[in-house]
Design a protein around this motif. Structure first.
Motif, PDB file in Angstrom:
ATOM      1  N   ILE A  32     -39.150 -19.674 -19.295  1.00 44.33           N
ATOM      2  CA  ILE A  32     -37.725 -19.321 -19.392  1.00 44.33           C
ATOM      3  C   ILE A  32     -37.535 -18.096 -20.287  1.00 44.33           C
ATOM      4  CG2 ILE A  32     -35.495 -20.109 -20.286  1.00 44.33           C
ATOM      5  CD1 ILE A  32     -36.275 -22.917 -19.210  1.00 44.33           C
ATOM      6  N   GLU A  33     -38.205 -18.057 -21.423  1.00 44.21           N
ATOM      7  CA  GLU A  33     -38.078 -16.939 -22.353  1.00 44.21           C
ATOM      8  C   GLU A  33     -38.553 -15.619 -21.750  1.00 44.21           C
ATOM      9  OE1 GLU A  33     -40.324 -18.257 -25.740  1.00 44.21           O
ATOM     10  OE2 GLU A  33     -38.818 -19.774 -26.269  1.00 44.21           O
ATOM     11  N   GLN A  34     -39.479 -15.671 -20.809  1.00 47.33           N
ATOM     12  CA  GLN A  34     -40.074 -14.447 -20.264  1.00 47.33           C
ATOM     13  C   GLN A  34     -39.679 -14.173 -18.812  1.00 47.33           C
ATOM     14  OE1 GLN A  34     -44.174 -13.603 -21.812  1.00 47.33           O
ATOM     15  NE2 GLN A  34     -44.122 -15.824 -22.182  1.00 47.33           N
ATOM     16  N   GLN A  35     -38.615 -14.819 -18.336  1.00 47.75           N
ATOM     17  CA  GLN A  35     -38.249 -14.683 -16.918  1.00 47.75           C
ATOM     18  C   GLN A  35     -38.022 -13.245 -16.481  1.00 47.75           C
ATOM     19  OE1 GLN A  35     -35.113 -17.739 -16.452  1.00 47.75           O
ATOM     20  NE2 GLN A  35     -36.298 -18.400 -14.694  1.00 47.75           N
ATOM     21  N   ARG A  36     -37.416 -12.426 -17.318  1.00 53.82           N
ATOM     22  CA  ARG A  36     -37.156 -11.048 -16.930  1.00 53.82           C
ATOM     23  C   ARG A  36     -38.468 -10.304 -16.675  1.00 53.82           C
ATOM     24  NH1 ARG A  36     -37.475  -6.428 -19.087  1.00 53.82           N
ATOM     25  NH2 ARG A  36     -37.785  -7.169 -21.222  1.00 53.82           N
ATOM     26  N   VAL A  37     -39.410 -10.422 -17.594  1.00 52.15           N
ATOM     27  CA  VAL A  37     -40.704  -9.747 -17.450  1.00 52.15           C
ATOM     28  C   VAL A  37     -41.494 -10.355 -16.291  1.00 52.15           C
ATOM     29  CG1 VAL A  37     -42.864  -9.155 -18.623  1.00 52.15           C
ATOM     30  CG2 VAL A  37     -40.720  -9.196 -19.904  1.00 52.15           C
ATOM     31  N   ILE A  38     -41.405 -11.655 -16.128  1.00 50.36           N
ATOM     32  CA  ILE A  38     -42.070 -12.317 -14.997  1.00 50.36           C
ATOM     33  C   ILE A  38     -41.515 -11.776 -13.688  1.00 50.36           C
ATOM     34  CG2 ILE A  38     -42.337 -14.527 -13.789  1.00 50.36           C
ATOM     35  CD1 ILE A  38     -42.497 -15.813 -16.656  1.00 50.36           C
ATOM     36  N   GLY A  39     -40.206 -11.592 -13.618  1.00 51.43           N
ATOM     37  CA  GLY A  39     -39.587 -11.017 -12.420  1.00 51.43           C
ATOM     38  C   GLY A  39     -40.098  -9.616 -12.129  1.00 51.43           C
ATOM     39  N   GLU A  40     -40.273  -8.824 -13.172  1.00 52.60           N
ATOM     40  CA  GLU A  40     -40.807  -7.464 -12.996  1.00 52.60           C
ATOM     41  C   GLU A  40     -42.234  -7.501 -12.449  1.00 52.60           C
ATOM     42  OE1 GLU A  40     -40.465  -5.611 -16.839  1.00 52.60           O
ATOM     43  OE2 GLU A  40     -38.255  -5.649 -16.781  1.00 52.60           O
ATOM     44  N   VAL A  41     -43.056  -8.394 -12.992  1.00 49.10           N
ATOM     45  CA  VAL A  41     -44.435  -8.538 -12.526  1.00 49.10           C
ATOM     46  C   VAL A  41     -44.448  -9.039 -11.080  1.00 49.10           C
ATOM     47  CG1 VAL A  41     -46.520  -9.940 -12.837  1.00 49.10           C
ATOM     48  CG2 VAL A  41     -45.478  -8.801 -14.791  1.00 49.10           C
ATOM     49  N   TYR A  42     -43.581  -9.994 -10.775  1.00 52.47           N
ATOM     50  CA  TYR A  42     -43.484 -10.520  -9.415  1.00 52.47           C
ATOM     51  C   TYR A  42     -43.200  -9.377  -8.438  1.00 52.47           C
ATOM     52  CZ  TYR A  42     -41.857 -12.997  -5.320  1.00 52.47           C
ATOM     53  OH  TYR A  42     -41.711 -13.437  -4.031  1.00 52.47           O
ATOM     54  N   ARG A  43     -42.185  -8.561  -8.734  1.00 54.62           N
ATOM     55  CA  ARG A  43     -41.810  -7.461  -7.834  1.00 54.62           C
ATOM     56  C   ARG A  43     -42.913  -6.402  -7.747  1.00 54.62           C
ATOM     57  NH1 ARG A  43     -37.264  -8.937 -10.377  1.00 54.62           N
ATOM     58  NH2 ARG A  43     -37.318  -7.239 -11.904  1.00 54.62           N
ATOM     59  N   GLU A  44     -43.660  -6.240  -8.826  1.00 49.71           N
ATOM     60  CA  GLU A  44     -44.785  -5.303  -8.816  1.00 49.71           C
ATOM     61  C   GLU A  44     -45.841  -5.734  -7.794  1.00 49.71           C
ATOM     62  OE1 GLU A  44     -48.255  -4.104 -11.972  1.00 49.71           O
ATOM     63  OE2 GLU A  44     -46.232  -4.417 -12.781  1.00 49.71           O
ATOM     64  N   VAL A  45     -46.060  -7.035  -7.669  1.00 55.43           N
ATOM     65  CA  VAL A  45     -47.084  -7.553  -6.755  1.00 55.43           C
ATOM     66  C   VAL A  45     -46.532  -7.766  -5.348  1.00 55.43           C
ATOM     67  CG1 VAL A  45     -48.714  -9.454  -6.316  1.00 55.43           C
ATOM     68  CG2 VAL A  45     -48.345  -8.639  -8.662  1.00 55.43           C
ATOM     69  N   PHE A  46     -45.352  -8.397  -5.223  1.00 56.81           N
ATOM     70  CA  PHE A  46     -44.802  -8.791  -3.922  1.00 56.81           C
ATOM     71  C   PHE A  46     -43.651  -7.915  -3.434  1.00 56.81           C
ATOM     72  CE2 PHE A  46     -46.006 -13.616  -4.030  1.00 56.81           C
ATOM     73  CZ  PHE A  46     -47.320 -13.277  -3.814  1.00 56.81           C
ATOM     74  N   GLY A  47     -43.208  -6.972  -4.238  1.00 55.83           N
ATOM     75  CA  GLY A  47     -42.065  -6.164  -3.840  1.00 55.83           C
ATOM     76  C   GLY A  47     -40.794  -7.002  -3.897  1.00 55.83           C
ATOM     77  N   LYS A  48     -39.864  -6.680  -3.031  1.00 55.24           N
ATOM     78  CA  LYS A  48     -38.584  -7.401  -3.020  1.00 55.24           C
ATOM     79  C   LYS A  48     -38.565  -8.470  -1.934  1.00 55.24           C
ATOM     80  CE  LYS A  48     -35.870  -3.954  -5.316  1.00 55.24           C
ATOM     81  NZ  LYS A  48     -34.597  -3.289  -5.422  1.00 55.24           N
ATOM     82  N   HIS A  49     -39.673  -9.149  -1.789  1.00 57.10           N
ATOM     83  CA  HIS A  49     -39.787 -10.267  -0.842  1.00 57.10           C
ATOM     84  C   HIS A  49     -39.685 -11.567  -1.634  1.00 57.10           C
ATOM     85  CE1 HIS A  49     -40.995 -12.782   2.432  1.00 57.10           C
ATOM     86  NE2 HIS A  49     -41.996 -13.260   1.723  1.00 57.10           N
ATOM     87  N   PHE A  50     -38.718 -12.397  -1.274  1.00 58.95           N
ATOM     88  CA  PHE A  50     -38.458 -13.618  -2.028  1.00 58.95           C
ATOM     89  C   PHE A  50     -38.466 -14.832  -1.104  1.00 58.95           C
ATOM     90  CE2 PHE A  50     -36.309 -10.076  -4.144  1.00 58.95           C
ATOM     91  CZ  PHE A  50     -36.968 -10.116  -5.361  1.00 58.95           C
ATOM     92  N   PRO A  51     -39.632 -15.476  -0.947  1.00 50.02           N
ATOM     93  CA  PRO A  51     -39.718 -16.681  -0.107  1.00 50.02           C
ATOM     94  C   PRO A  51     -39.085 -17.875  -0.823  1.00 50.02           C
ATOM     95  CG  PRO A  51     -41.812 -16.272  -1.176  1.00 50.02           C
ATOM     96  CD  PRO A  51     -40.913 -15.117  -1.532  1.00 50.02           C
ATOM     97  N   ALA A  52     -39.025 -18.998  -0.144  1.00 51.62           N
ATOM     98  CA  ALA A  52     -38.594 -20.236  -0.787  1.00 51.62           C
ATOM     99  C   ALA A  52     -39.574 -20.543  -1.912  1.00 51.62           C
ATOM    100  CB  ALA A  52     -38.563 -21.376   0.235  1.00 51.62           C
ATOM    101  N   MET A  53     -39.044 -20.998  -3.052  1.00 52.38           N
ATOM    102  CA  MET A  53     -39.902 -21.205  -4.216  1.00 52.38           C
ATOM    103  C   MET A  53     -39.515 -22.463  -4.964  1.00 52.38           C
ATOM    104  SD  MET A  53     -40.682 -17.903  -6.574  1.00 52.38           S
ATOM    105  CE  MET A  53     -40.104 -16.543  -5.592  1.00 52.38           C
ATOM    106  N   SER A  54     -40.513 -23.098  -5.516  1.00 50.41           N
ATOM    107  CA  SER A  54     -40.312 -24.217  -6.438  1.00 50.41           C
ATOM    108  C   SER A  54     -41.138 -23.938  -7.683  1.00 50.41           C
ATOM    109  CB  SER A  54     -40.785 -25.542  -5.830  1.00 50.41           C
ATOM    110  OG  SER A  54     -40.014 -25.880  -4.705  1.00 50.41           O
ATOM    111  N   VAL A  55     -40.606 -24.340  -8.833  1.00 49.24           N
ATOM    112  CA  VAL A  55     -41.326 -24.237 -10.096  1.00 49.24           C
ATOM    113  C   VAL A  55     -41.368 -25.629 -10.697  1.00 49.24           C
ATOM    114  CG1 VAL A  55     -41.364 -23.232 -12.408  1.00 49.24           C
ATOM    115  CG2 VAL A  55     -40.581 -21.850 -10.467  1.00 49.24           C
ATOM    116  N   LEU A  56     -42.570 -26.099 -10.970  1.00 55.36           N
ATOM    117  CA  LEU A  56     -42.754 -27.425 -11.550  1.00 55.36           C
ATOM    118  C   LEU A  56     -43.452 -27.295 -12.892  1.00 55.36           C
ATOM    119  CD1 LEU A  56     -43.959 -28.206  -8.171  1.00 55.36           C
ATOM    120  CD2 LEU A  56     -42.437 -29.889  -9.148  1.00 55.36           C
ATOM    121  N   ILE A  57     -43.040 -28.113 -13.835  1.00 52.20           N
ATOM    122  CA  ILE A  57     -43.684 -28.147 -15.135  1.00 52.20           C
ATOM    123  C   ILE A  57     -44.625 -29.344 -15.136  1.00 52.20           C
ATOM    124  CG2 ILE A  57     -43.341 -28.230 -17.629  1.00 52.20           C
ATOM    125  CD1 ILE A  57     -42.089 -25.757 -16.090  1.00 52.20           C
ATOM    126  N   VAL A  58     -45.884 -29.084 -15.461  1.00 55.18           N
ATOM    127  CA  VAL A  58     -46.913 -30.123 -15.447  1.00 55.18           C
ATOM    128  C   VAL A  58     -47.536 -30.238 -16.838  1.00 55.18           C
ATOM    129  CG1 VAL A  58     -47.393 -29.832 -12.985  1.00 55.18           C
ATOM    130  CG2 VAL A  58     -48.705 -28.518 -14.657  1.00 55.18           C
TER     131      VAL A  58
END
Length: 132
Positions: free
Chosen positions: A86-112
């Motif tokens: 949660i604290e790093q979501q902005r930077v995580i989003g930047e890294v995500y777009r760097e790898v996948f571009g602006k493609h956003f599939p269905a997503m789930s995030v689980l804490i284990v």
């Protein structure tokens, strides 16, 4: 029906599983990928760095099956630290777009509680549809 096992050529052969399984109708199921390099070494204990590596690993499997990032239809993320995510979501989003571009599939995030590899902070699995 015949399925094809997908393992990127430059990666060590996985132990007891396949990195991907491609069905005849083009569905690709990508096994959970963690934030290690092609030699199966975790280089950093930083969540963002591990997420970038895990996403790159997912994409490597998809590309080995003849696909691209836009063919990914679903991602499931497994994380061991909700607050860090949660604290790093902005930077995580930047890294995500760097790898996948602006493609956003269905997503789930689980804490284990933990992952099989002790140093892993994230594991990401994917489903893609590779059009023939």
């Amino acid at each position: 029906m015949s399925n094809s096992i997908i393992n990127p050529l430059h990666w060590p052969h996985p132990r007891g599983y396949s990195n991907g399984l491609l069905t005849e109708d083009g569905l690709l199921f990508v096994a959970g990928q963690i934030g290690w390099n092609a030699k199966q070494e975790i280089e950093s204990d930083d969540l963002v760095v591990q997420i970038k590596h895990a996403l790159q690993n997912v994409l490597a499997v998809v590309e080995s099956a003849g696909g691209k990032a836009s063919d990914i239809v679903r991602l499931t993320w497994y994380l061991i630290d909700k607050n860090s995510y949660i604290e790093q979501q902005r930077v995580i989003g930047e890294v995500y777009r760097e790898v996948f571009g602006k493609h956003f599939p269905a997503m789930s995030v689980l804490i284990v509680q933990e992952l099989v590899e002790d140093a892993a902070l994230v594991e990401i699995e994917a489903t893609a549809h590779i059009k023939k």
